[in-house]
Design a protein around this motif. Sequence first.
Motif, short mmCIF file in Angstrom:
data_model
loop_
_atom_site.label_atom_id
_atom_site.label_comp_id
_atom_site.label_asym_id
_atom_site.label_seq_id
_atom_site.Cartn_x
_atom_site.Cartn_y
_atom_site.Cartn_z
N GLU A 323 0.84 -1.18 0.00
CA GLU A 323 0.00 0.00 0.00
C GLU A 323 0.89 1.24 0.00
O GLU A 323 2.11 1.14 0.14
N LYS A 324 0.28 2.36 -0.19
CA LYS A 324 1.04 3.60 -0.27
C LYS A 324 1.78 3.84 1.04
O LYS A 324 1.35 3.42 2.10
N LYS A 325 2.89 4.53 0.94
CA LYS A 325 3.75 4.75 2.10
C LYS A 325 2.99 5.38 3.26
O LYS A 325 2.23 6.32 3.07
N TYR A 326 3.22 4.82 4.43
CA TYR A 326 2.67 5.33 5.69
C TYR A 326 1.13 5.26 5.74
O TYR A 326 0.50 5.92 6.55
N CYS A 327 0.54 4.48 4.82
CA CYS A 327 -0.92 4.34 4.82
C CYS A 327 -1.35 3.50 6.03
O CYS A 327 -0.78 2.45 6.29
N THR A 328 -2.34 3.99 6.75
CA THR A 328 -2.83 3.24 7.91
C THR A 328 -4.31 2.91 7.77
O THR A 328 -5.00 2.64 8.74
N PHE A 381 -1.93 -8.41 7.66
CA PHE A 381 -2.07 -7.80 8.98
C PHE A 381 -1.17 -6.57 9.06
O PHE A 381 0.01 -6.63 8.73
N PHE A 382 -1.74 -5.46 9.50
CA PHE A 382 -0.98 -4.22 9.75
C PHE A 382 -0.19 -4.38 11.04
O PHE A 382 -0.73 -4.81 12.07
N VAL A 383 1.09 -4.05 11.01
CA VAL A 383 1.95 -4.08 12.20
C VAL A 383 2.30 -2.65 12.57
O VAL A 383 2.82 -1.89 11.75
N ASP A 384 2.02 -2.28 13.80
CA ASP A 384 2.34 -0.93 14.28
C ASP A 384 3.78 -0.93 14.77
O ASP A 384 4.07 -1.23 15.92
N PHE A 385 4.71 -0.61 13.86
CA PHE A 385 6.13 -0.65 14.19
C PHE A 385 6.53 0.47 15.15
O PHE A 385 7.61 0.42 15.75
N SER A 386 5.69 1.48 15.30
CA SER A 386 6.02 2.59 16.19
C SER A 386 5.76 2.23 17.66
O SER A 386 6.20 2.93 18.56
N SER A 430 -11.13 -2.67 13.26
CA SER A 430 -9.67 -2.63 13.35
C SER A 430 -9.17 -1.20 13.25
O SER A 430 -8.26 -0.78 13.96
N ASN A 431 -9.78 -0.42 12.33
CA ASN A 431 -9.41 0.99 12.20
C ASN A 431 -9.65 1.75 13.49
O ASN A 431 -8.85 2.60 13.89
N GLN A 432 -10.76 1.44 14.16
CA GLN A 432 -11.09 2.11 15.41
C GLN A 432 -10.09 1.76 16.50
O GLN A 432 -9.68 2.61 17.29
N LEU A 433 -9.69 0.48 16.55
CA LEU A 433 -8.69 0.06 17.54
C LEU A 433 -7.36 0.76 17.31
O LEU A 433 -6.70 1.21 18.24
N LEU A 434 -6.99 0.84 16.03
CA LEU A 434 -5.71 1.48 15.69
C LEU A 434 -5.75 2.97 16.03
O LEU A 434 -4.79 3.52 16.58
#
Length: 474
Positions: A323-328, A381-386, A430-434
């Motif tokens: 996906e596009k860079k930094y897309c969440t 799966f999106f990984v929150d590396f931060s 999932s968006n809401q949790l993130l």
Amino acid sequence: TKRFYPHSIGNVREGCVHFSFCLELMTPAGEHVNEKGIRFYNDLIDKLLDNKITPMVTLYHWDLPQVLQEKYGGWQNVSMVDYFNDFASLCFERFGDRVKHWMTFNNPWSVAVEGYETGEHAPGLKLKGTGAYRAAHHLIKAHAKVWHTYDMKWKSKQKGLVGISLTADWGEPVDTSNQEDIRAAERYFQFYLGWYAGPLFHGDYPQVMKEYIGRKSGQQGLGASRLPVFSAQEKTYIRGACDFLGLGHFTTRYITQKNYPSGLGDSYFVDRDLAELVDPKWPDPGSEWLYSVPWGFRRFLNYVKVQSYGNPMIYVTENGVPEKKYCTDLCDAWRMQYYKDYINEMLKAVRDGVNVKAYTAWSLLDSFEWDEGYSQRFGLFFVDFSSKNKPRYPKASVQFYKRIISSNGFPNQREMESWKRKAEEACFSSNQLLAADPLRGHKEMVSEIVVPTVCTLCVLLSAIFFMFLLRRRL
């Protein structure tokens, strides 16, 4: 041993996961077995089998121990063949009772070209015109030796298969009525996939590679071709050393004839005498190199079938889209569309008679994408590396891909639209949790606003201070 990059999960026919061992199963000096690493992978394999998931293991995925690079020059040195065989033998001994699908190398084209020709990837060497060919020569020999080791010592007891995973794009002639473009597209294939598949299925490099590199070498005043030569004994040893062919495929290029002048210098890319083009109308999901061209996948698979490789047993080991860079945004409609289109074209190829046995998606999790770092996200799966704990959030494509697997294809258009709708509904939570992560907004503000602003102010203040000092001196 803590590094684990799972490539994928799921298979059109049965549950499987394709992942790589890192070479830290040995100590840095390569003198002792790292038992902690052995335990890690033992636990992982057992857990997969407990959940009825078949492990498909790649032995090498760009993780050469630094000591072997510094001491021997890495894959420029033929001694890597024996070192790699020792490592593979250890893996067969410790894990072969449960692992039945082995791949020696993943994408050796990139290991050789981007590691030893362009220097984009580790070890970052720019040995243009020679480095990639020499590295590939040793990679092919290493694969063959490991295959023979397994065949002679382990196969009768463990009943497994050893193959290789080659990644290649499809090359479509710009003008399908122009013989020069057609021949250029053929060269594109042979310099890409045929470079490795040719020796493993026929015992030698493709004839067009030998002709073009030999001619270019002669024009440069060299006494011999820059492409290494297999001896008669090596050709016999290498030919047939492949139980199945793993294929990674992501995109397509248009190919046209391009005559490079002889004075341009040594280069793998110059040797091919062709140019790669893209159609600006092709969907661009956000990567500078990957365009969604599903029809190219079917043509690619069919071309492999007719290449006199004997219609080999094929495992699609990598296919996916970032996906596009930094897309969440976890509602990744473009990824669902990509998988739908590409898997559908693969199933058409199966109907064409291509011997595809399995499909795995790239990838289960967002991971470290080499020179792109964490900026390109291929994961389901999106990984929150931060975040310190690296929490994972399912994207919409998780539910969509799960239904493709369970149905072993696509039942009908109406049901498929229902899949997409349910997947998009699921991703909202999932968006809401993130978004609810109390530190996330602060982190994004710091990284995207505060840090650049502070850096800019520092540069301005430094410039003002420097001008002040100059004026005082004047």
